[in-house]
Enzyme design. Structure first.
Site, PDB file in Angstrom:
ATOM      1  N   GLY A   1       0.837  -1.193   0.000  1.00  0.00           N
ATOM      2  CA  GLY A   1       0.000   0.000   0.000  1.00  0.00           C
ATOM      3  C   GLY A   1       0.869   1.237   0.000  1.00  0.00           C
TER       4      GLY A   1
ATOM      5  N   ARG B   1       0.368   5.549  -1.859  1.00  0.00           N
ATOM      6  CA  ARG B   1      -0.474   6.681  -1.468  1.00  0.00           C
ATOM      7  C   ARG B   1      -0.681   6.662   0.041  1.00  0.00           C
ATOM      8  NH1 ARG B   1      -6.204   5.178  -1.509  1.00  0.00           N
ATOM      9  NH2 ARG B   1      -6.411   2.940  -1.911  1.00  0.00           N
TER      10      ARG B   1
ATOM     11  N   ASN C   1       1.096  -2.540   5.198  1.00  0.00           N
ATOM     12  CA  ASN C   1       0.212  -1.397   5.331  1.00  0.00           C
ATOM     13  C   ASN C   1      -1.041  -1.515   4.468  1.00  0.00           C
ATOM     14  OD1 ASN C   1      -0.431   1.595   5.779  1.00  0.00           O
ATOM     15  ND2 ASN C   1      -0.074   1.553   3.563  1.00  0.00           N
TER      16      ASN C   1
ATOM     17  N   TYR D   1     -13.848  -4.318   9.743  1.00  0.00           N
ATOM     18  CA  TYR D   1     -12.585  -3.594   9.844  1.00  0.00           C
ATOM     19  C   TYR D   1     -11.973  -3.758  11.229  1.00  0.00           C
ATOM     20  CZ  TYR D   1      -9.251   0.264   9.401  1.00  0.00           C
ATOM     21  OH  TYR D   1      -8.104   1.019   9.362  1.00  0.00           O
TER      22      TYR D   1
ATOM     23  N   ALA E   1     -12.554  -6.065  13.504  1.00  0.00           N
ATOM     24  CA  ALA E   1     -12.163  -7.461  13.753  1.00  0.00           C
ATOM     25  C   ALA E   1     -10.844  -7.781  13.064  1.00  0.00           C
ATOM     26  CB  ALA E   1     -13.255  -8.406  13.273  1.00  0.00           C
TER      27      ALA E   1
ATOM     28  N   LYS F   1      -8.385  -5.736  12.306  1.00  0.00           N
ATOM     29  CA  LYS F   1      -7.264  -5.047  12.937  1.00  0.00           C
ATOM     30  C   LYS F   1      -6.958  -5.615  14.326  1.00  0.00           C
ATOM     31  CE  LYS F   1      -6.343  -2.160   9.596  1.00  0.00           C
ATOM     32  NZ  LYS F   1      -5.082  -2.283   8.829  1.00  0.00           N
TER      33      LYS F   1
END
Length: 270
Positions: A36, A39, A110, A175, A177, A179
């Site tokens: 990632g 950007r 990332n 999201y 869960a 992380k």
């Protein structure tokens, strides 16, 4: 017991070494992969690593010119396409890194996505996309970078989590869960890889002025709601998260392992 003269010599040597490192950059000679990395936070971290002397592969699903970074850092920066959900794609990324630079010292996992929706409305496809990218993607990257780092004598892995890994918000089940699981994966990886000379840590940013924060920033109602949670009175800047990544990747972070570093300026939640 170290004599006074020996102690002075050691201290002088350490000061000189630190001075040399500062002149060259804290990451001089290292090779980093940032997924990632074309950007948002990924690009900020890639830029910070380059400033500190590392060579960097910015890996993402789509090519990006990165003209500014290439103009400033030349052959020390490259862009490679990768789908972290695919084991074969990640293996190809590591092979490309070894062909290009001959080593990998730093990995930043990332790459991430968010598909908001309450559980009863969230589709299975969206659920799987979030888990596959945010969690399985980090698993693939960790698994296949280990041989590269072993060949280099060790390395640093930095996973990027989020403040919502430990804070509940309606509509963010997938999201949050993903992380939360990533943070435990970080700790397990740290235990398993320590004897290989590989340190594994995690950064959990709060609201940062890029990427997923942009829809909140542009919505006055949502912005005012979330600004009340920011103890520092403002969102963070990508450079502030990048500075934490440099610390964990550098000699200064040599005794930090299995840690989740919150970079959020103080974040209240209710």
């Amino acid at each position: 017991m170290v004599s006074s003269d020996s102690g002075t010599a050691l201290a002088s040597s350490a000061i000189q070494s630190n001075g040399d490192r500062a002149r060259r950059g804290r990451l001089a000679g290292n090779v980093a992969i940032v997924t990632g990395g074309t950007r948002g936070l990924g690009l900020a971290m890639a830029g910070a690593f380059l400033q500190e002397g590392a060579s960097v592969i910015c890996a993402a699903r789509r090519e990006a010119p990165l003209a500014e970074l290439r103009a400033a850092h030349g052959d020390r920066v490259s862009v490679t396409t990768v789908d972290v959900c695919s084991a074969d794609s990640v293996r190809s990324l590591m092979d490309a890194a070894m062909r290009r630079f001959g080593r990998v010292d730093i990995l930043v996992s990332n790459a991430g996505v968010s598909r908001n929706g309450k559980i009863v409305d969230l589709g299975e496809r969206e659920w799987r996309e979030v888990l596959d990218t945010n969690l399985t993607g980090a698993f693939h990257c960790t698994k296949y970078v280990v041989p590269c780092m072993e060949a280099a004598g060790g390395g640093r892995i930095i996973n990027i989590s989020a403040g919502m890994s430990t804070r509940v918000a309606p509509g963010a089940a997938a999201y949050s869960a993903s992380k939360a699981a990533l943070e435990m994966f970080t700790r397990a990886s740290a235990v398993e890889l320590a004897k290989k000379g590989i340190l594994v840590n995690c950064i959990a940013p709060g609201f940062v002025n890029t990427g997923m924060y942009e829809p909140l920033r542009d919505d006055e109602r949502l912005r005012s709601r979330y600004e009340r949670m920011m103890v520092s009175g403002r969102p963070g800047e990508p450079s502030e998260v990048a500075a934490a990544a440099v610390f964990l990747a550098s000699a200064e972070g040599s005794y930090v392992n299995g840690h989740v570093l919150e970079v959020n300026g103080g974040l209240l939640w209710s």
